[in-house]
Design a protein around this motif. Structure first.
Motif, PDB file in Angstrom:
ATOM      1  N   LEU A   1       1.067   4.014  -3.102  1.00  0.00           N
ATOM      2  CA  LEU A   1       0.729   5.380  -2.476  1.00  0.00           C
ATOM      3  C   LEU A   1       1.647   6.267  -3.602  1.00  0.00           C
ATOM      4  O   LEU A   1       1.031   7.425  -3.975  1.00  0.00           O
ATOM      5  CB  LEU A   1       0.912   5.753  -1.174  1.00  0.00           C
TER       6      LEU A   1
ATOM      7  N   ALA B   1      -3.528   3.033  -3.968  1.00  0.00           N
ATOM      8  CA  ALA B   1      -3.301   2.631  -2.588  1.00  0.00           C
ATOM      9  C   ALA B   1      -4.585   2.110  -1.829  1.00  0.00           C
ATOM     10  O   ALA B   1      -4.783   1.218  -1.257  1.00  0.00           O
ATOM     11  CB  ALA B   1      -2.738   4.066  -1.851  1.00  0.00           C
ATOM     12  N   ILE B   2      -5.732   2.772  -2.055  1.00  0.00           N
ATOM     13  CA  ILE B   2      -7.026   2.595  -1.568  1.00  0.00           C
ATOM     14  C   ILE B   2      -7.613   1.227  -1.960  1.00  0.00           C
ATOM     15  O   ILE B   2      -7.997   0.344  -1.453  1.00  0.00           O
ATOM     16  CB  ILE B   2      -8.117   3.633  -1.656  1.00  0.00           C
TER      17      ILE B   2
ATOM     18  N   CYS C   1       0.820  -1.017  -0.046  1.00  0.00           N
ATOM     19  CA  CYS C   1      -0.008   0.081  -0.207  1.00  0.00           C
ATOM     20  C   CYS C   1       0.843   1.155   0.019  1.00  0.00           C
ATOM     21  O   CYS C   1       0.566   2.181  -0.631  1.00  0.00           O
ATOM     22  CB  CYS C   1      -1.021  -0.005   1.244  1.00  0.00           C
TER      23      CYS C   1
ATOM     24  N   SER D   1      -0.543   6.394  -6.971  1.00  0.00           N
ATOM     25  CA  SER D   1      -1.731   7.018  -6.836  1.00  0.00           C
ATOM     26  C   SER D   1      -2.634   6.825  -5.366  1.00  0.00           C
ATOM     27  O   SER D   1      -2.466   5.654  -5.127  1.00  0.00           O
ATOM     28  CB  SER D   1      -2.773   7.012  -7.950  1.00  0.00           C
ATOM     29  N   THR D   2      -3.120   7.776  -4.911  1.00  0.00           N
ATOM     30  CA  THR D   2      -4.061   7.287  -3.871  1.00  0.00           C
ATOM     31  C   THR D   2      -5.089   6.372  -4.120  1.00  0.00           C
ATOM     32  O   THR D   2      -5.580   5.682  -3.302  1.00  0.00           O
ATOM     33  CB  THR D   2      -4.864   8.667  -3.236  1.00  0.00           C
TER      34      THR D   2
END
Length: 175
Positions: A86, A93-94, A82, A89-90
């Motif tokens: 990140l 990661a999500i 994760c 990109s966010t």
């Protein structure tokens, strides 16, 4: 008068058979553990490739390697992946965080009990109960040894009942 029917050679043969069966049960457990880690590595690599995370294959291998560490390994691998995601990109990661939460639940509640059950010839329910008892009795160490101990306990029970059955067949019937 009680006759003690003790034959050292028979006892040695029986004990060697028990030890061999226990060795097989323990080695089967580790084979199952490696198989679960390989599944985790493969599925994670595919997911990382879909999400577009660079170095998906080495990170997937890391997930598989960390998967060999019971209970904390998968979480550590998820955190590392994760963090790397990140940097992409966010959203990536999500997506990976959601994937790991779902996958770990699936692995802990379905994949592990089924595979360890088949590899050690224990039912998935017995595998789950053994892990729960192991954790409650001895924490992480108990979790590590729960399934091999349960498999060895099964070997002892099977040998005990086989010897009882054999001894009943060998006793003469009194009329």
């Amino acid at each position: 008068k009680m006759v003690w029917d003790y034959h050292p050679k028979k006892t040695l043969i029986r004990n060697k058979k028990i030890a061999k069966d226990m060795y097989y049960a323990i080695s089967s457990y580790f084979t199952g553990l490696l198989f679960i880690a390989a599944i985790s590595a493969t599925v994670s690599t595919i997911m990382m490739s879909i999400v577009g995370i660079p170095y998906a294959v080495p990170l997937g291998l890391l997930v598989g390697l960390f998967g060999l560490i019971p209970y904390i390994g998968a979480t550590l691998a998820a955190v590392i992946v994760c963090i790397v995601a990140l940097f992409t990109s966010t959203g990536a990661a999500i997506a990976m965080a959601i994937y790991f939460i779902i996958y770990q639940q699936l692995e802990n509640n379905v994949i592990q009990p089924v595979i360890q059950g088949k590899s050690t010839e224990l039912s998935p329910l017995v595998v789950t109960i053994a892990i729960l008892i192991g954790v409650s009795v001895a924490g992480i160490f108990g979790a590590l040894v729960a399934i091999p101990v349960a498999a060895c306990f099964k070997v002892l029970i099977v040998h005990y009942f086989e010897s009882k059955k054999l001894s009943q067949k060998q006793q003469p019937i009194e009329v």
